[in-house]
Design a protein around this motif. Structure first.
Motif, mmCIF file in Angstrom:
data_model
loop_
_atom_site.group_PDB
_atom_site.id
_atom_site.type_symbol
_atom_site.label_atom_id
_atom_site.label_comp_id
_atom_site.label_asym_id
_atom_site.label_seq_id
_atom_site.Cartn_x
_atom_site.Cartn_y
_atom_site.Cartn_z
ATOM 1 N N HIS A 96 0.822 -1.212 0.000
ATOM 2 C CA HIS A 96 0.000 0.000 0.000
ATOM 3 C C HIS A 96 0.857 1.263 0.000
ATOM 4 N N ARG A 97 2.130 1.109 -0.299
ATOM 5 C CA ARG A 97 3.055 2.249 -0.337
ATOM 6 C C ARG A 97 3.377 2.576 -1.786
ATOM 7 N N HIS A 98 3.316 3.856 -2.099
ATOM 8 C CA HIS A 98 3.541 4.295 -3.473
ATOM 9 C C HIS A 98 4.577 5.413 -3.476
ATOM 10 N N LEU A 99 5.735 5.150 -4.052
ATOM 11 C CA LEU A 99 6.770 6.165 -4.227
ATOM 12 C C LEU A 99 6.814 6.466 -5.710
ATOM 13 N N VAL A 100 6.460 7.686 -6.067
ATOM 14 C CA VAL A 100 6.319 8.043 -7.474
ATOM 15 C C VAL A 100 7.220 9.226 -7.809
ATOM 16 N N PHE A 101 7.460 9.397 -9.088
ATOM 17 C CA PHE A 101 8.374 10.403 -9.596
ATOM 18 C C PHE A 101 7.607 11.308 -10.553
ATOM 19 N N GLY A 102 7.507 12.589 -10.230
ATOM 20 C CA GLY A 102 6.811 13.528 -11.099
ATOM 21 C C GLY A 102 6.233 14.683 -10.301
ATOM 22 N N ARG A 103 5.422 15.479 -10.955
ATOM 23 C CA ARG A 103 4.785 16.613 -10.280
ATOM 24 C C ARG A 103 3.798 16.057 -9.246
ATOM 25 N N PRO A 104 3.944 16.442 -7.970
ATOM 26 C CA PRO A 104 3.143 15.822 -6.904
ATOM 27 C C PRO A 104 1.638 15.791 -7.164
ATOM 28 N N GLU A 105 1.047 16.911 -7.564
ATOM 29 C CA GLU A 105 -0.401 16.942 -7.762
ATOM 30 C C GLU A 105 -0.834 15.914 -8.800
ATOM 31 N N SER A 106 -0.131 15.881 -9.914
ATOM 32 C CA SER A 106 -0.481 14.960 -10.999
ATOM 33 C C SER A 106 -0.308 13.510 -10.584
ATOM 34 N N GLU A 107 0.779 13.230 -9.885
ATOM 35 C CA GLU A 107 1.056 11.855 -9.473
ATOM 36 C C GLU A 107 0.073 11.376 -8.401
ATOM 37 N N ILE A 108 -0.308 12.265 -7.497
ATOM 38 C CA ILE A 108 -1.300 11.900 -6.481
ATOM 39 C C ILE A 108 -2.633 11.592 -7.151
ATOM 40 N N HIS A 109 -3.037 12.418 -8.118
ATOM 41 C CA HIS A 109 -4.270 12.155 -8.872
ATOM 42 C C HIS A 109 -4.178 10.813 -9.601
ATOM 43 N N ARG A 110 -3.033 10.555 -10.228
ATOM 44 C CA ARG A 110 -2.859 9.327 -11.003
ATOM 45 C C ARG A 110 -2.984 8.095 -10.105
ATOM 46 N N ILE A 111 -2.314 8.122 -8.957
ATOM 47 C CA ILE A 111 -2.391 6.989 -8.029
ATOM 48 C C ILE A 111 -3.820 6.826 -7.504
ATOM 49 N N ALA A 112 -4.452 7.950 -7.155
ATOM 50 C CA ALA A 112 -5.826 7.885 -6.633
ATOM 51 C C ALA A 112 -6.762 7.234 -7.651
ATOM 52 N N GLU A 113 -6.595 7.572 -8.914
ATOM 53 C CA GLU A 113 -7.449 6.989 -9.951
ATOM 54 C C GLU A 113 -7.088 5.535 -10.230
#
Length: 165
Positions: A96-113
């Protein structure tokens, strides 16, 4: 006459089955994490956590005359270790841990979707004026999210007793 509320009025937190906690891994976000964990527990929801690493080229305007890949790799390694420690402190399993690379807002939206989240929990400093006009990660997450967003207030003006979750 008032119409009855569907489900006998039992809506709200019970609707949240998957909660995404967005963190910057600072000490302030521990307060946000406590709130998210308490909310997820009371709703019987899964708690996921995401941390986005913003590319140095974005942070510095993209006009950096040197190769920053080794620095970016070090940042990634440190963030991975910090996220693991942070997530363990709050009982968030590795899957349940997600470490992502990119613009925070966009990446948070992407993971949420992509993970079908029902709620995103973020920290907000409650800034006003120019800082609000320039935007913040919390503001960016709020505008464009495909699910509910809970902004938990953080900052120096929060009393310690407000930390009780």
């Amino acid at each position: 006459m008032v119409a009855p509320i569907p489900n006998g009025g039992n809506t709200g937190m019970a609707d949240y089955r998957r909660v995404l906690l967005a963190v910057d891994l600072t000490e302030e976000c521990r307060r946000v994490a406590r709130r998210a964990r308490a909310l997820a527990a009371s709703a019987g929801a899964e708690l996921h956590i995401v941390h986005a690493i913003e590319p140095l080229s974005l942070a510095y305007g993209g006009d950096v005359p040197m190769d920053l890949s080794s620095v970016q790799d070090q940042i990634h390694e440190q963030a991975c270790a910090h996220l693991a420690d942070f997530a363990e402190d709050f009982g968030v399993p590795e899957g349940h841990r997600h470490l992502v690379f990119g613009r925070p807002e966009s990446e948070i939206h992407r993971i949420a979707e992509s993970e079908a989240m029902d709620l995103i929990v973020v920290g907000s400093h409650g800034r006003h004026g120019l800082a609000l006009l320039l935007g913040s990660t919390a503001n960016g997450v709020l505008h464009g999210a495909s699910c509910d967003v809970l902004a938990v207030r953080v900052g120096r003006d929060i009393a310690p007793e407000d930390d009780d979750a």
